[in-house]
Design a protein around this motif. Structure first.
Motif, mmCIF file in Angstrom:
data_model
loop_
_atom_site.group_PDB
_atom_site.id
_atom_site.type_symbol
_atom_site.label_atom_id
_atom_site.label_comp_id
_atom_site.label_asym_id
_atom_site.label_seq_id
_atom_site.Cartn_x
_atom_site.Cartn_y
_atom_site.Cartn_z
ATOM 1 N N VAL A 1 10.945 -25.593 7.166
ATOM 2 C CA VAL A 1 10.183 -25.373 5.934
ATOM 3 C C VAL A 1 11.136 -25.017 4.786
ATOM 4 O O VAL A 1 11.028 -25.553 3.676
ATOM 5 C CB VAL A 1 9.135 -24.255 6.132
ATOM 6 C CG1 VAL A 1 8.328 -24.061 4.854
ATOM 7 C CG2 VAL A 1 8.215 -24.577 7.288
ATOM 8 N N ALA A 2 12.106 -24.121 5.093
ATOM 9 C CA ALA A 2 13.063 -23.713 4.056
ATOM 10 C C ALA A 2 13.871 -24.910 3.567
ATOM 11 O O ALA A 2 14.102 -25.069 2.357
ATOM 12 C CB ALA A 2 13.993 -22.628 4.604
ATOM 13 N N ALA A 3 14.287 -25.772 4.493
ATOM 14 C CA ALA A 3 15.085 -26.941 4.105
ATOM 15 C C ALA A 3 14.264 -27.880 3.219
ATOM 16 O O ALA A 3 14.788 -28.464 2.263
ATOM 17 C CB ALA A 3 15.582 -27.677 5.346
ATOM 18 N N LEU A 4 12.961 -28.004 3.530
ATOM 19 C CA LEU A 4 12.109 -28.888 2.723
ATOM 20 C C LEU A 4 11.910 -28.309 1.316
ATOM 21 O O LEU A 4 11.932 -29.040 0.320
ATOM 22 C CB LEU A 4 10.759 -29.118 3.413
ATOM 23 C CG LEU A 4 10.860 -29.927 4.711
ATOM 24 C CD1 LEU A 4 9.503 -30.031 5.386
ATOM 25 C CD2 LEU A 4 11.424 -31.326 4.442
ATOM 26 N N ILE A 5 11.723 -26.979 1.227
ATOM 27 C CA ILE A 5 11.622 -26.338 -0.088
ATOM 28 C C ILE A 5 12.907 -26.595 -0.877
ATOM 29 O O ILE A 5 12.872 -26.942 -2.061
ATOM 30 C CB ILE A 5 11.382 -24.817 0.071
ATOM 31 C CG1 ILE A 5 9.998 -24.568 0.671
ATOM 32 C CG2 ILE A 5 11.521 -24.096 -1.273
ATOM 33 C CD1 ILE A 5 9.709 -23.109 0.950
ATOM 34 N N LEU B 1 11.505 -16.863 5.648
ATOM 35 C CA LEU B 1 11.516 -18.112 4.875
ATOM 36 C C LEU B 1 12.312 -17.943 3.577
ATOM 37 O O LEU B 1 13.112 -18.807 3.202
ATOM 38 C CB LEU B 1 10.081 -18.535 4.572
ATOM 39 C CG LEU B 1 9.923 -19.795 3.727
ATOM 40 C CD1 LEU B 1 10.446 -21.011 4.468
ATOM 41 C CD2 LEU B 1 8.468 -20.031 3.345
ATOM 42 N N ILE B 2 12.119 -16.816 2.900
ATOM 43 C CA ILE B 2 12.827 -16.579 1.636
ATOM 44 C C ILE B 2 14.334 -16.507 1.877
ATOM 45 O O ILE B 2 15.123 -17.129 1.161
ATOM 46 C CB ILE B 2 12.295 -15.290 0.969
ATOM 47 C CG1 ILE B 2 10.911 -15.563 0.394
ATOM 48 C CG2 ILE B 2 13.241 -14.808 -0.130
ATOM 49 C CD1 ILE B 2 10.181 -14.339 -0.085
ATOM 50 N N ALA B 3 14.743 -15.775 2.917
ATOM 51 C CA ALA B 3 16.176 -15.649 3.200
ATOM 52 C C ALA B 3 16.780 -17.008 3.564
ATOM 53 O O ALA B 3 17.873 -17.356 3.118
ATOM 54 C CB ALA B 3 16.409 -14.644 4.325
ATOM 55 N N LEU B 4 16.050 -17.806 4.353
ATOM 56 C CA LEU B 4 16.576 -19.104 4.771
ATOM 57 C C LEU B 4 16.633 -20.077 3.592
ATOM 58 O O LEU B 4 17.517 -20.927 3.513
ATOM 59 C CB LEU B 4 15.735 -19.692 5.906
ATOM 60 C CG LEU B 4 15.856 -18.966 7.239
ATOM 61 C CD1 LEU B 4 14.916 -19.566 8.275
ATOM 62 C CD2 LEU B 4 17.286 -19.023 7.747
ATOM 63 N N THR B 5 15.677 -19.945 2.667
ATOM 64 C CA THR B 5 15.714 -20.781 1.469
ATOM 65 C C THR B 5 16.937 -20.419 0.630
ATOM 66 O O THR B 5 17.635 -21.290 0.118
ATOM 67 C CB THR B 5 14.430 -20.589 0.640
ATOM 68 O OG1 THR B 5 13.303 -20.800 1.493
ATOM 69 C CG2 THR B 5 14.374 -21.563 -0.516
ATOM 70 N N PHE B 6 17.198 -19.110 0.522
ATOM 71 C CA PHE B 6 18.353 -18.642 -0.249
ATOM 72 C C PHE B 6 19.644 -19.242 0.284
ATOM 73 O O PHE B 6 20.420 -19.827 -0.476
ATOM 74 C CB PHE B 6 18.411 -17.110 -0.206
ATOM 75 C CG PHE B 6 19.668 -16.525 -0.795
ATOM 76 C CD1 PHE B 6 19.777 -16.323 -2.162
ATOM 77 C CD2 PHE B 6 20.745 -16.182 0.006
ATOM 78 C CE1 PHE B 6 20.930 -15.787 -2.714
ATOM 79 C CE2 PHE B 6 21.906 -15.649 -0.539
ATOM 80 C CZ PHE B 6 21.990 -15.456 -1.903
ATOM 81 N N GLY C 1 20.231 -21.823 2.099
ATOM 82 C CA GLY C 1 20.349 -23.280 2.117
ATOM 83 C C GLY C 1 20.396 -23.907 0.733
ATOM 84 O O GLY C 1 20.580 -25.112 0.590
ATOM 85 N N LEU C 2 20.235 -23.069 -0.292
ATOM 86 C CA LEU C 2 20.078 -23.578 -1.659
ATOM 87 C C LEU C 2 21.196 -24.504 -2.158
ATOM 88 O O LEU C 2 20.910 -25.527 -2.774
ATOM 89 C CB LEU C 2 19.913 -22.378 -2.604
ATOM 90 C CG LEU C 2 19.318 -22.626 -3.973
ATOM 91 C CD1 LEU C 2 18.450 -21.472 -4.375
ATOM 92 C CD2 LEU C 2 20.383 -22.839 -5.013
ATOM 93 N N PRO C 3 22.486 -24.195 -1.903
ATOM 94 C CA PRO C 3 23.525 -25.046 -2.496
ATOM 95 C C PRO C 3 23.581 -26.465 -1.922
ATOM 96 O O PRO C 3 24.039 -27.382 -2.611
ATOM 97 C CB PRO C 3 24.844 -24.323 -2.163
ATOM 98 C CG PRO C 3 24.461 -22.983 -1.684
ATOM 99 C CD PRO C 3 23.073 -23.068 -1.170
ATOM 100 N N TYR D 1 19.298 -27.459 6.689
ATOM 101 C CA TYR D 1 18.621 -27.138 7.939
ATOM 102 C C TYR D 1 19.630 -26.636 8.967
ATOM 103 O O TYR D 1 19.413 -25.603 9.620
ATOM 104 C CB TYR D 1 17.897 -28.381 8.451
ATOM 105 C CG TYR D 1 17.100 -28.153 9.708
ATOM 106 C CD1 TYR D 1 16.034 -27.271 9.703
ATOM 107 C CD2 TYR D 1 17.408 -28.811 10.890
ATOM 108 C CE1 TYR D 1 15.300 -27.049 10.855
ATOM 109 C CE2 TYR D 1 16.683 -28.604 12.044
ATOM 110 C CZ TYR D 1 15.627 -27.720 12.025
ATOM 111 O OH TYR D 1 14.906 -27.504 13.167
ATOM 112 N N GLY D 2 20.756 -27.364 9.068
ATOM 113 C CA GLY D 2 21.784 -26.976 10.030
ATOM 114 C C GLY D 2 22.306 -25.578 9.763
ATOM 115 O O GLY D 2 22.540 -24.796 10.685
ATOM 116 N N ARG D 3 22.478 -25.262 8.503
ATOM 117 C CA ARG D 3 22.975 -23.932 8.136
ATOM 118 C C ARG D 3 21.923 -22.867 8.458
ATOM 119 O O ARG D 3 22.249 -21.796 8.947
ATOM 120 C CB ARG D 3 23.299 -23.934 6.643
ATOM 121 C CG ARG D 3 23.773 -22.638 6.087
ATOM 122 C CD ARG D 3 25.263 -22.451 6.319
ATOM 123 N NE ARG D 3 25.749 -21.297 5.569
ATOM 124 C CZ ARG D 3 25.598 -20.036 5.970
ATOM 125 N NH1 ARG D 3 25.011 -19.792 7.114
ATOM 126 N NH2 ARG D 3 26.032 -19.041 5.234
#
Lengths: 302, 303
Positions: free
Chosen positions: B65-69, B170-175, B177-179, B231-233
């Motif tokens: 989900v985080a990777a898709l965001i 989810l918030i931490a994983l989005t953070f 993966g952002l770059p 996603y991998g990260r």
């Protein structure tokens, strides 16, 4: 004469964005707004929190945190671990980039993938594998214990885990750069009688210095900030095997929030410094490329 | 490329291989050998334990989900940063790499402090705040939420909970993966030729049609690659999650944390087994990402 070559006027593109290839102003404003909001929420606010919480008890309290012996030791240990891991990985990065971009040999893509691997493996695994080898139940653990050499729960383990996690950074920064630059200048130097070391120091190094610097600084930031891998091998012995990130965790779990954020703010400044140097290095690299293209009177290839 | 004109091949390749073998390959093989020494029956038991399976759902599911965001906002950010000129653009551009440079533990405590109840953002979701009032049991939506089993962990006594729930993870994983999406898509947008967009406009396409039918298809390989990298990260992430997740078994416990708790209980073969599974997952994700890049190169070669 003038009439003969009069064609449709072409406006300079950057100054007047074509309506055909740009979104309406409202759409642009909304999209920029969304990006600003997203960045503020995910990037700017976390930074702000660190500094605000670090200073929440006042400036004297902030500096008092670093006089605590456990904190001072954590800072020292972090610098020692990074001081060993970063030069070793830099040497490796240079060797790997030289062999992978200056020569063509079978298995090159596989080697590049393997060098990348530590970046995609969970940092916890980066610690676990050394526990499996050097831990009390590990392959070589009993031998080292018999000889009274501590690897796990001691500095060597922390250094090994740090090396593993930051393994690819210098190599990753250099490989695409050296690939793009090609080998013509090195070959010219060779034909003029330079030996290998002369070529490296006088031709290659000046060309790659900004990419190298960026790789080293990123490697260093990650080495000083590594948490998962070091957490597994360190044993969390306060004042002995705690690095700065581990010390942050302990302070935080003891509800010493201001102290935890004070230590965190140092790592935060390091991260920001990394970004500044990166931005500057990229700008310099772009300049160098443009200059080279101008003097060579060639069109710029991006 | 001429093969062996320049000196130093033996030295540099030899050093590279020795260092790689000592630091990465031999230690990683220990994972496999330790798992095998415990027997495959024990391995199977370890990796199918209900608590472990629940942790896969958190590590692999929420990461997706985080990777898709990140896919969505990453493309948007890359587009805005390349195509538009506005004050603060260079600053935003430099900040993109922050999650890469910031230690995960620092990100973890910062995000937890932002989203914990009574803290910076978490406070806004208290039921007596305008934003949190939407979720209060006194409103129709909030009342409906209280009847939903999945919503139970998000509803605290005084407000909506973000930290210490899957939302916090989810918030931490989005953070973190952002770059990845921004940095893989940015150069592709930079290299897009405006001629194609002009042609589409000449043929009567609206700007939206041009984007979805002309621009987007060209960006897709880079977007897929970026999402795969993010996603991998996220799958292996540990440092930022342990603080914000609250580490509740079956709910917010991630697989890397289970590896550590097995180690702490001296279950070395169990830890190695879980590590082996995560290593396999990383391999698969890395292969997919390499495959996507190869596909992209082939497409460019044909075009």
């Amino acid at each position: 004469m003038a009439g003969a070559i009069a064609t449709f006027p072409t406006a300079p593109r950057a100054a007047h964005p074509d309506r055909a290839t740009a979104e309406p102003l409202v759409v642009r404003a909304v999209l920029i707004g969304i990006v600003f909001a997203f960045f503020a929420l995910f990037l700017f606010l976390p930074l702000l929190v660190v500094f605000m919480e670090a200073l929440s008890k006042g400036v004297p309290a902030f500096f008092a945190v670093f006089e605590d012996s456990a904190t001072a030791h954590a800072v020292k240990l972090t610098f020692i671990a990074a001081g060993i891991a970063v030069p070793l990985n830099t040497l490796f990065g240079l060797a790997a980039a030289w062999s992978l971009t200056r020569f063509d040999f079978p298995g090159r893509p596989v080697l590049i993938t393997l060098i990348d691997l530590p970046l995609w493996v969970s940092p916890v695994i980066g610690g676990l594998i050394y526990v499996l080898i050097f831990g009390a139940q590990g392959w070589f653990g009993p031998w080292f214990i018999d000889h009274d050499i501590r690897i796990i729960f001691a500095l060597p383990g922390i250094v090994l885990a740090t090396i593993f996690v930051t393994f690819p950074f210098v190599a990753r920064g250099l490989i695409p750069l050296m690939q793009a630059q090609g080998t013509q200048e090195e070959e010219a130097a060779l034909s003029l009688g330079a030996n290998g070391w002369q070529i490296f120091w006088r031709v290659t190094l000046p060309k790659i210095k900004w990419g190298l610097l960026y790789g080293i600084i990123l490697c260093n930031a990650r080495a000083m900030g590594e948490f998962g891998a070091v957490s597994v091998v360190s044993g969390h012995i306060r004042g002995k095997t705690n690095t700065m990130p581990l010390h942050i965790e302990i302070l935080y779990n003891e509800y010493q929030f201001a102290a935890a954020f004070a230590v965190a703010s140092v790592l935060c400044i390091l991260a920001l410094l990394t970004l500044v140097i990166k931005t500057y290095a990229e700008w310099r690299a772009e300049q160098q490329l443009a200059e080279a293209a101008r003097t060579a009177d060639l069109p710029i290839h991006r | 490329m001429k093969r062996f004109t320049l000196p130093g091949f033996g030295l540099t390749l030899g050093y590279t291989l020795v260092y790689l073998t000592l630091i990465v390959l031999i230690p990683l093989s220990a994972l496999f050998l330790k798992t095998e020494s415990g027997g495959w029956g024990h391995f199977w038991q370890t990796i199918t334990d209900p608590r472990v399976v629940a942790s896969y759902r958190v590590s692999f599911g929420i990461s997706l989900v985080a990777a898709l965001i990140n896919g969505l906002f990453g493309v948007l950010a890359a587009w805005v940063l390349v195509r538009y000129r506005f004050p603060g653009r260079r600053l935003l551009d430099a900040l993109v790499d922050l999650p890469f440079a910031l230690p995960t533990a620092v990100a973890g405590i910062a995000l937890t402090t932002l989203y914990a109840p009574n803290e910076w953002i978490g406070r806004l979701f208290a039921f007596n705040e305008p934003l949190g009032a939407w979720f209060s049991p006194h409103t129709p939506f909030g009342a409906w939420l209280t009847t939903q089993a999945w919503a139970k962990s998000y509803l605290g006594p005084a407000g909506l909970r973000i930290a210490f729930t899957q939302l916090g993870v989810l918030i931490a994983l989005t953070f973190i993966g952002l770059p990845f999406v921004v940095r893989t898509v940015q150069p592709v947008i930079q290299d897009l030729s405006l001629d194609v967009e002009e042609a589409a406009a000449c043929l009567g396409a609206t700007r939206l049609q041009t984007f979805t039918r002309v621009v987007l298809p060209g960006l897709l390989p880079a977007i897929f690659t970026g999402v795969t990298l993010a996603y991998g990260r996220a799958v292996g992430e540990y440092g930022s999650i342990v603080f914000i997740s609250g580490n509740l078994p079956f709910k917010t416990e991630i697989t890397p944390l289970l590896i550590i708790s097995k180690l702490e209980n001296y279950d070395y073969t169990g830890a190695a087994g879980l590590g082996f599974i995560m290593l396999l997952a990383s391999f698969v994700i890395l292969l997919i990402s390499n495959g996507l890049q190869a596909w992209d190169n082939r497409r460019k070669g044909v075009a």
